[in-house]
Design an enzyme around this catalytic site. Structure first.
Site, PDB file in Angstrom:
ATOM      1  N   GLU A   1      -1.227   4.352  -7.407  1.00 15.58           N
ATOM      2  CA  GLU A   1      -1.746   4.039  -6.067  1.00 15.58           C
ATOM      3  C   GLU A   1      -0.908   2.938  -5.480  1.00 15.58           C
ATOM      4  O   GLU A   1      -0.595   1.959  -6.184  1.00 15.58           O
ATOM      5  CB  GLU A   1      -3.177   3.510  -6.205  1.00 15.58           C
ATOM      6  CG  GLU A   1      -4.233   4.493  -5.880  1.00 15.58           C
ATOM      7  CD  GLU A   1      -5.587   3.805  -5.952  1.00 15.58           C
ATOM      8  OE1 GLU A   1      -5.761   2.722  -5.379  1.00 15.58           O
ATOM      9  OE2 GLU A   1      -6.459   4.358  -6.626  1.00 15.58           O
TER      10      GLU A   1
ATOM     11  N   HIS B   1     -13.689   6.753  -5.044  1.00 14.97           N
ATOM     12  CA  HIS B   1     -14.058   5.401  -4.638  1.00 14.97           C
ATOM     13  C   HIS B   1     -15.571   5.207  -4.690  1.00 14.97           C
ATOM     14  O   HIS B   1     -16.317   5.887  -4.008  1.00 14.97           O
ATOM     15  CB  HIS B   1     -13.552   5.001  -3.246  1.00 14.97           C
ATOM     16  CG  HIS B   1     -13.303   3.518  -3.185  1.00 14.97           C
ATOM     17  ND1 HIS B   1     -14.317   2.623  -3.010  1.00 14.97           N
ATOM     18  CD2 HIS B   1     -12.169   2.800  -3.346  1.00 14.97           C
ATOM     19  CE1 HIS B   1     -13.804   1.403  -3.052  1.00 14.97           C
ATOM     20  NE2 HIS B   1     -12.510   1.474  -3.258  1.00 14.97           N
TER      21      HIS B   1
ATOM     22  N   THR C   1     -10.026  -1.355  -2.018  1.00 13.76           N
ATOM     23  CA  THR C   1      -9.628  -0.561  -0.863  1.00 13.76           C
ATOM     24  C   THR C   1     -10.875  -0.241  -0.038  1.00 13.76           C
ATOM     25  O   THR C   1     -11.867   0.237  -0.570  1.00 13.76           O
ATOM     26  CB  THR C   1      -8.964   0.752  -1.339  1.00 13.76           C
ATOM     27  OG1 THR C   1      -8.043   0.424  -2.376  1.00 13.76           O
ATOM     28  CG2 THR C   1      -8.247   1.444  -0.204  1.00 13.76           C
TER      29      THR C   1
ATOM     30  N   HIS D   1      -3.336   0.864  -9.449  1.00 12.11           N
ATOM     31  CA  HIS D   1      -2.922   0.448  -8.113  1.00 12.11           C
ATOM     32  C   HIS D   1      -2.032  -0.773  -8.289  1.00 12.11           C
ATOM     33  O   HIS D   1      -2.500  -1.851  -8.649  1.00 12.11           O
ATOM     34  CB  HIS D   1      -4.172   0.118  -7.286  1.00 12.11           C
ATOM     35  CG  HIS D   1      -3.871  -0.231  -5.865  1.00 12.11           C
ATOM     36  ND1 HIS D   1      -4.867  -0.423  -4.939  1.00 12.11           N
ATOM     37  CD2 HIS D   1      -2.712  -0.418  -5.197  1.00 12.11           C
ATOM     38  CE1 HIS D   1      -4.320  -0.712  -3.760  1.00 12.11           C
ATOM     39  NE2 HIS D   1      -3.014  -0.727  -3.897  1.00 12.11           N
TER      40      HIS D   1
ATOM     41  N   ARG E   1      -0.613  -3.436  -6.607  1.00 11.17           N
ATOM     42  CA  ARG E   1      -0.722  -4.090  -5.298  1.00 11.17           C
ATOM     43  C   ARG E   1       0.475  -4.987  -5.028  1.00 11.17           C
ATOM     44  O   ARG E   1       1.072  -5.531  -5.964  1.00 11.17           O
ATOM     45  CB  ARG E   1      -2.017  -4.925  -5.252  1.00 11.17           C
ATOM     46  CG  ARG E   1      -3.252  -4.082  -5.045  1.00 11.17           C
ATOM     47  CD  ARG E   1      -4.479  -4.969  -4.921  1.00 11.17           C
ATOM     48  NE  ARG E   1      -5.621  -4.188  -4.475  1.00 11.17           N
ATOM     49  CZ  ARG E   1      -6.005  -4.098  -3.212  1.00 11.17           C
ATOM     50  NH1 ARG E   1      -5.372  -4.745  -2.264  1.00 11.17           N
ATOM     51  NH2 ARG E   1      -7.050  -3.359  -2.899  1.00 11.17           N
TER      52      ARG E   1
ATOM     53  N   HIS F   1      -9.290  -2.574 -13.392  1.00  5.87           N
ATOM     54  CA  HIS F   1     -10.157  -3.721 -13.656  1.00  5.87           C
ATOM     55  C   HIS F   1     -10.028  -4.275 -15.067  1.00  5.87           C
ATOM     56  O   HIS F   1     -10.499  -5.382 -15.339  1.00  5.87           O
ATOM     57  CB  HIS F   1     -11.603  -3.378 -13.293  1.00  5.87           C
ATOM     58  CG  HIS F   1     -11.722  -3.191 -11.802  1.00  5.87           C
ATOM     59  ND1 HIS F   1     -11.315  -4.168 -10.920  1.00  5.87           N
ATOM     60  CD2 HIS F   1     -12.120  -2.142 -11.057  1.00  5.87           C
ATOM     61  CE1 HIS F   1     -11.473  -3.727  -9.681  1.00  5.87           C
ATOM     62  NE2 HIS F   1     -11.956  -2.495  -9.739  1.00  5.87           N
TER      63      HIS F   1
ATOM     64  N   ARG G   1      -2.364  -8.605  -7.946  1.00  7.36           N
ATOM     65  CA  ARG G   1      -3.564  -9.344  -8.375  1.00  7.36           C
ATOM     66  C   ARG G   1      -4.136  -8.821  -9.692  1.00  7.36           C
ATOM     67  O   ARG G   1      -4.792  -9.538 -10.410  1.00  7.36           O
ATOM     68  CB  ARG G   1      -4.641  -9.304  -7.291  1.00  7.36           C
ATOM     69  CG  ARG G   1      -5.263  -7.938  -7.098  1.00  7.36           C
ATOM     70  CD  ARG G   1      -6.466  -8.026  -6.207  1.00  7.36           C
ATOM     71  NE  ARG G   1      -6.097  -8.278  -4.835  1.00  7.36           N
ATOM     72  CZ  ARG G   1      -6.886  -7.946  -3.795  1.00  7.36           C
ATOM     73  NH1 ARG G   1      -8.065  -7.398  -4.024  1.00  7.36           N
ATOM     74  NH2 ARG G   1      -6.511  -8.161  -2.574  1.00  7.36           N
TER      75      ARG G   1
ATOM     76  N   GLU H   1      -6.793  12.513  -0.967  1.00  2.00           N
ATOM     77  CA  GLU H   1      -7.925  12.024  -1.752  1.00  2.00           C
ATOM     78  C   GLU H   1      -8.978  11.575  -0.744  1.00  2.00           C
ATOM     79  O   GLU H   1      -8.730  10.655   0.060  1.00  2.00           O
ATOM     80  CB  GLU H   1      -7.517  10.847  -2.654  1.00  2.00           C
ATOM     81  CG  GLU H   1      -8.710  10.325  -3.455  1.00  2.00           C
ATOM     82  CD  GLU H   1      -8.373   9.146  -4.358  1.00  2.00           C
ATOM     83  OE1 GLU H   1      -7.221   9.030  -4.832  1.00  2.00           O
ATOM     84  OE2 GLU H   1      -9.283   8.319  -4.577  1.00  2.00           O
TER      85      GLU H   1
ATOM     86  N   ASN I   1      -9.254   5.081 -13.335  1.00  2.00           N
ATOM     87  CA  ASN I   1      -8.507   3.943 -12.788  1.00  2.00           C
ATOM     88  C   ASN I   1      -8.780   2.721 -13.678  1.00  2.00           C
ATOM     89  O   ASN I   1      -9.923   2.301 -13.830  1.00  2.00           O
ATOM     90  CB  ASN I   1      -8.996   3.698 -11.346  1.00  2.00           C
ATOM     91  CG  ASN I   1      -8.309   2.523 -10.700  1.00  2.00           C
ATOM     92  OD1 ASN I   1      -8.121   1.488 -11.316  1.00  2.00           O
ATOM     93  ND2 ASN I   1      -7.949   2.678  -9.438  1.00  2.00           N
TER      94      ASN I   1
HETATM   95  N1  PXP Z   1      -9.454   5.915  -5.223  1.00  2.00           N
HETATM   96  C1  PXP Z   1      -8.791   4.937  -4.570  1.00  2.00           C
HETATM   97  C2  PXP Z   1      -7.803   5.343  -3.525  1.00  2.00           C
HETATM   98  C3  PXP Z   1      -9.010   3.573  -4.858  1.00  2.00           C
HETATM   99  O1  PXP Z   1      -8.336   2.622  -4.192  1.00  2.00           O
HETATM  100  C4  PXP Z   1      -9.922   3.247  -5.879  1.00  2.00           C
HETATM  101  C5  PXP Z   1     -10.165   1.808  -6.232  1.00  2.00           C
HETATM  102  O2  PXP Z   1      -9.026   1.224  -6.720  1.00  2.00           O
HETATM  103  C6  PXP Z   1     -10.596   4.303  -6.540  1.00  2.00           C
HETATM  104  C7  PXP Z   1     -10.357   5.613  -6.175  1.00  2.00           C
HETATM  105  C8  PXP Z   1     -11.582   4.037  -7.623  1.00  2.00           C
HETATM  106  O3  PXP Z   1     -12.678   3.394  -7.089  1.00  2.00           O
HETATM  107  P1  PXP Z   1     -13.786   2.770  -8.069  1.00  2.00           P
HETATM  108  O4  PXP Z   1     -13.099   1.711  -8.859  1.00  2.00           O
HETATM  109  O5  PXP Z   1     -14.815   2.247  -7.137  1.00  2.00           O
HETATM  110  O6  PXP Z   1     -14.267   3.896  -8.925  1.00  2.00           O
END
Ligand code: PXP
Length: 373
Positions: A225, A346, A256, A198, A200, A165, A204, A306, A162
């Site tokens: 996402e 997550h 999330t 994601h 949003r 960031h 953001r 998931e 992901n």
């Molecule tokens: N899965 C989902 C559904 C999420 O919303 C996120 C965070 O955006 C992640 C996985 C990844 O989480 P992390 O950034 O904490 O690894």
């Protein structure tokens, strides 16, 4: 492979290990020890029960961690074929105390005890002599090492990265770097099996421009996402990512915070799944490890779930983490058996990923923050 597992452990509400996982583990151990068709019975019990067995068969009136009752005939030992190996009894009470003392999970401790018991069934006996004790100890280490490499080899789980960031950092300056599209290329070149972003509603971090470019450049698999909101749904149908993951979205949250309440909004979500199906876009639903949510996801024809690993990662103690892990293990098996494909994610990082990655039914992990950090 005939592994029989019986649980006689009724004085706690949650079992400290997952029976299905222990059964699979025993099958792998049989294979590693050269008895792929060996027949083995495992009994997971309390201290009270193992104490009674210890007294009856070994004249020792005290609980112990593991007892082994070999059945193996010499002929079968030589041929290794269809052998009836015997019974292994493990006390989950003692295993739990030992795990706590050693600072390891109960699952890990039970794994070591299972190997110990199995080697007894195969003729090893540390009580015979010091030399024999050393031989058994070195065999135990060997089997544990083989097991670890087997898990690594057999279960090369897919990693989807992901890259949200990277966009967070870009947005902090309001300029055009760093670019999540560049990050996605680097992740793919480094071996990632998929890219997740994601989009949003408040934009953001990831922007519309990012998803359009990612759709054109991602070579592995683009997982979008998103919340089940009309504006985003329309955008996704136009974009055609390789899959979408429906997540709950709150304006105030930093990330999330939990799984989607599928059972509470089945009608609405079923419509989203159906619209995506018309555009050949598989849908994954981010849920907490909970049987009711799994059933609801299946009922609305989702392809994937998931499983939310956040609470497992954020656990304040080893005990809490073990409990959360068991919920995830159970949910993964339930979802898989219901015919769903299973992902998880997550909060995963270097210390929390290994146990989740070793779960048999999970196909893919979605990790962002820890990798980008
Ligand atoms: N899965 C989902 C559904 C999420 O919303 C996120 C965070 O955006 C992640 C996985 C990844 O989480 P992390 O950034 O904490 O690894």
């Amino acid at each position: 492979m005939p592994v029989y597992l019986t649980v006689e452990f009724d004085h706690t509400t949650t079992l400290p290990v997952h029976p299905g996982t222990i059964k699979n583990l025993a099958s792998v151990l049989l294979k590693l020890c050269g008895y792929p068709d060996g027949e083995l019975s495992i009994l997971l019990v309390s201290d009270q029960r193992i104490r009674a067995l210890n007294k009856e068969y070994r004249k020792k009136d005290a609980p112990t961690n593991v007892l082994a009752f070999p059945q193996l005939e010499d002929f079968a030992r030589v041929t290794g074929k269809g052998a009836l190996l015997g019974d292994i009894v493990i006390s989950l009470d003692t295993a739990g105390m030992e795990a706590q003392r050693e600072g390891i999970s109960v699952h890990h401790r039970v794994t070591v005890l299972l190997i110990h018991g199995l080697l007894h069934l195969l003729g090893f006996d540390h009580e015979r002599s010091v030399k024999e004790a050393l031989r058994m100890e070195s065999e135990e280490e060997k089997v544990l090492e083989l097991l670890n490499s087997e898990i690594r080899r057999e279960k090369m789980i897919n990693l989807a990265v992901n890259v949200d960031h990277v966009a967070t950092l870009r947005q902090a300056r309001g300029i055009n770097e760093p670019d999540p599209v560049h990050a996605a290329v680097l992740c793919e070149l480094a071996g990632a099996g998929g890219i997740v972003v994601h989009l949003r509603e408040d934009r953001r971090h990831i922007q519309d421009r990012d998803v359009i470019l990612l759709r054109q450049t991602v070579k592995t698999k683009l997982n979008l996402e998103m919340a089940a909101s009309e504006e985003i749904i329309k955008g996704a149908l136009k974009l055609k990512p390789d899959m979408i993951t429906l997540v709950p979205e709150k304006r105030q949250e930093l990330t999330t915070e939990g799984g989607l309440n599928v059972s509470g909004q089945k009608k609405k979500l079923a419509k989203v799944v159906a619209r995506m199906a018309q555009a050949s876009i598989p849908v994954s639903i981010f849920i907490d490890p909970n049987a009711k949510q799994i059933k609801a996801a299946k009922d609305i024809d989702a392809t994937f779930v998931e499983i939310h690993t956040g609470r497992y990662c954020d656990a304040a103690s080893d005990k809490e983490r073990d409990e959360e892990f068991l919920l995830i293990a159970e949910a993964a098996e339930t979802a898989f058996e219901a015919g769903l494909r299973v992902n998880a994610g997550h909060g995963l990082n270097y210390t929390t990923t290994q146990r989740i990655a070793a779960l048999e039914h999970i196909e893919e992990l979605s990790i962002g923050h820890a990798i980008l950090s």
